[in-house]
Design an enzyme around this catalytic site. Structure first.
Site, PDB file in Angstrom:
ATOM      1  N   TYR A  38       0.866  -1.187   0.000  1.00 53.52           N
ATOM      2  CA  TYR A  38       0.000   0.000   0.000  1.00 53.52           C
ATOM      3  C   TYR A  38       0.902   1.236   0.000  1.00 53.52           C
ATOM      4  O   TYR A  38       0.874   2.070   0.896  1.00 53.52           O
ATOM      5  CB  TYR A  38      -0.987   0.006   1.166  1.00 53.52           C
ATOM      6  CG  TYR A  38      -2.248   0.737   0.768  1.00 53.52           C
ATOM      7  CD1 TYR A  38      -3.163   0.131  -0.076  1.00 53.52           C
ATOM      8  CD2 TYR A  38      -2.477   2.039   1.164  1.00 53.52           C
ATOM      9  CE1 TYR A  38      -4.288   0.807  -0.502  1.00 53.52           C
ATOM     10  CE2 TYR A  38      -3.599   2.734   0.746  1.00 53.52           C
ATOM     11  CZ  TYR A  38      -4.498   2.100  -0.085  1.00 53.52           C
ATOM     12  OH  TYR A  38      -5.624   2.773  -0.521  1.00 53.52           O
ATOM     13  N   LEU A  39       1.713   1.285  -1.040  1.00 50.95           N
ATOM     14  CA  LEU A  39       2.834   2.226  -1.083  1.00 50.95           C
ATOM     15  C   LEU A  39       2.373   3.681  -1.215  1.00 50.95           C
ATOM     16  O   LEU A  39       1.350   3.963  -1.831  1.00 50.95           O
ATOM     17  CB  LEU A  39       3.738   1.861  -2.261  1.00 50.95           C
ATOM     18  CG  LEU A  39       4.270   0.424  -2.246  1.00 50.95           C
ATOM     19  CD1 LEU A  39       5.125   0.162  -3.485  1.00 50.95           C
ATOM     20  CD2 LEU A  39       5.069   0.136  -0.983  1.00 50.95           C
ATOM     21  N   HIS A  72       7.380   5.594   0.916  1.00 48.44           N
ATOM     22  CA  HIS A  72       8.054   4.370   0.457  1.00 48.44           C
ATOM     23  C   HIS A  72       8.901   4.661  -0.787  1.00 48.44           C
ATOM     24  O   HIS A  72      10.000   4.151  -0.935  1.00 48.44           O
ATOM     25  CB  HIS A  72       7.030   3.295   0.065  1.00 48.44           C
ATOM     26  CG  HIS A  72       6.229   2.756   1.208  1.00 48.44           C
ATOM     27  ND1 HIS A  72       4.875   2.965   1.318  1.00 48.44           N
ATOM     28  CD2 HIS A  72       6.588   2.004   2.272  1.00 48.44           C
ATOM     29  CE1 HIS A  72       4.422   2.370   2.409  1.00 48.44           C
ATOM     30  NE2 HIS A  72       5.442   1.774   3.011  1.00 48.44           N
ATOM     31  N   GLN A 124       4.047  -9.708  13.182  1.00 48.17           N
ATOM     32  CA  GLN A 124       4.283  -8.439  13.880  1.00 48.17           C
ATOM     33  C   GLN A 124       2.982  -7.747  14.279  1.00 48.17           C
ATOM     34  O   GLN A 124       2.996  -6.646  14.811  1.00 48.17           O
ATOM     35  CB  GLN A 124       5.187  -7.511  13.067  1.00 48.17           C
ATOM     36  CG  GLN A 124       4.574  -6.942  11.798  1.00 48.17           C
ATOM     37  CD  GLN A 124       5.613  -6.189  10.975  1.00 48.17           C
ATOM     38  OE1 GLN A 124       6.462  -6.780  10.329  1.00 48.17           O
ATOM     39  NE2 GLN A 124       5.561  -4.863  11.007  1.00 48.17           N
ATOM     40  N   ASP A 169       9.513   4.972  11.740  1.00 48.66           N
ATOM     41  CA  ASP A 169       9.561   3.878  12.720  1.00 48.66           C
ATOM     42  C   ASP A 169      10.939   3.927  13.392  1.00 48.66           C
ATOM     43  O   ASP A 169      11.787   3.071  13.157  1.00 48.66           O
ATOM     44  CB  ASP A 169       9.333   2.542  12.013  1.00 48.66           C
ATOM     45  CG  ASP A 169       7.955   2.476  11.389  1.00 48.66           C
ATOM     46  OD1 ASP A 169       6.970   2.453  12.140  1.00 48.66           O
ATOM     47  OD2 ASP A 169       7.855   2.479  10.153  1.00 48.66           O
ATOM     48  N   GLN A 192      11.924   0.889  15.481  1.00 49.30           N
ATOM     49  CA  GLN A 192      12.171  -0.248  14.578  1.00 49.30           C
ATOM     50  C   GLN A 192      13.569  -0.135  13.963  1.00 49.30           C
ATOM     51  O   GLN A 192      14.316  -1.117  13.896  1.00 49.30           O
ATOM     52  CB  GLN A 192      11.114  -0.274  13.483  1.00 49.30           C
ATOM     53  CG  GLN A 192      11.434  -1.230  12.347  1.00 49.30           C
ATOM     54  CD  GLN A 192      10.312  -1.357  11.336  1.00 49.30           C
ATOM     55  OE1 GLN A 192       9.335  -2.035  11.595  1.00 49.30           O
ATOM     56  NE2 GLN A 192      10.431  -0.730  10.182  1.00 49.30           N
ATOM     57  N   SER A 223       0.631   4.215   5.491  1.00 45.52           N
ATOM     58  CA  SER A 223      -0.444   3.471   4.820  1.00 45.52           C
ATOM     59  C   SER A 223      -1.713   3.517   5.667  1.00 45.52           C
ATOM     60  O   SER A 223      -2.822   3.428   5.147  1.00 45.52           O
ATOM     61  CB  SER A 223      -0.025   2.012   4.609  1.00 45.52           C
ATOM     62  OG  SER A 223       1.208   1.969   3.938  1.00 45.52           O
TER      63      SER A 223
END
Ligand code: PAF
Length: 277
Positions: A23-24, A28, A55, A148, A151, A184
């Site tokens: 769902y770019l 991205h 996840q 993120d 992350q 997204s």
């Protein structure tokens, strides 16, 4: 994928990987651009699209996570992606149904705070799938987004500790004109929620201003932010944290160089953002 990657390696090709869940959006595509910059016109840019079930928590949005592969394919082609890797669950987790499968875990100090505390098991899923993507694509560079932030820190730790010979590039967050970080999940927002979702960006900006002259206690800033967020009545704060960006550990006094992250619910949609203050 791995056979192809080994062939590229034998031919001396430079390979960059951009792992995504699809769902770019423009954010991205900026990672794809950064990957191209890293390996040059003769290198190969691989994007992966895989909505990684491990996840997501049991009450999270796995089933309704937005997907549009035909559109993603078109965007990848236009952005100059050489190979789009779209594995399915059986390819990524052949043993998962039996319970006999392998995971990678980065210890609690980095994964037990913020996103890891709010989403138990989330980082185990992220590190496991990214390690597998690294082993399948064998890139020399991998690009992740700074949105993120935790992350990225966890993946940097994993890459170093497991001796992956891969350079991680952490690319800046892309924002809409009004400051909302591209995601997204923004697609889930109603018009009213979308209008109020800029509160995340404004909270970051307000904190930058608040500490400009002198350090402020984290407790004080948190309580000021809770009050500030009442201007967006549809927003429900999940957490806000002030921390040392090198260790991810909370700081008691917030000063320039401290980092801030927050997660906010709008209905069932959960948005995150962060910034260096
Ligand atoms: O950031 C994401 O989109 C995902 O967490 C990632 C890195 C693709 C792993 O599934």
């Amino acid at each position: 994928m791995q056979r192809l990657a080994l062939k590229w390696r034998r031919a001396g090709k430079r390979v960059a990987l951009v792992p995504t869940m699809g769902y770019l959006h423009a954010g991205h595509l900026s990672l794809v651009q950064r990957a191209r910059q890293a390996v040059g016109p003769r290198g190969l840019v691989v994007a992966s699209i895989y909505v990684n079930p491990t996840q997501f928590g049991p009450k999270e949005d796995l089933a309704k996570y937005p997907r549009d592969l035909p559109r993603d394919r078109r965007l990848c082609r236009a952005a100059g992606v050489d190979v789009l890797f779209t594995p399915d669950d059986a390819e990524i987790y052949p043993g998962r149904g039996t319970g006999a499968y392998t995971t990678y875990v980065v210890e609690e100090t980095l994964t037990g705070v913020m996103e890891g505390a709010a989403r138990p098991g989330h980082f185990r899923g992220v590190t496991t799938v990214v390690a597998k993507l690294f082993n399948l694509v064998l890139p020399e560079v991998a690009v992740f987004g700074q949105k993120d932030f935790q992350q990225a820190a966890v993946l940097q730790r994993m890459t170093a500790d497991l001796n992956f010979p891969i350079q991680l590039i952490i690319a800046p967050t892309l924002r809409e004109a009004d400051g909302l970080a591209m995601s997204s999940r923004n697609k889930y927002l109603t018009a009213e929620e979308r209008a109020q979702a800029t509160i995340l960006f404004h909270a970051l900006e307000a904190s930058k201003l608040a500490i400009k002259r002198r350090p402020v206690s984290a407790a004080r800033l948190k309580s000021d932010l809770r009050a500030f967020m009442t201007v967006a009545p549809l927003a429900r704060l999940d957490y806000v944290e002030f921390f040392d960006p090198a260790t991810l550990q909370p700081v008691a006094r917030v000063k320039p160089g401290s980092h801030m992250a927050l997660a906010v619910f709008f209905g069932k949609t959960r948005l995150i953002d962060n910034a260096a203050l």
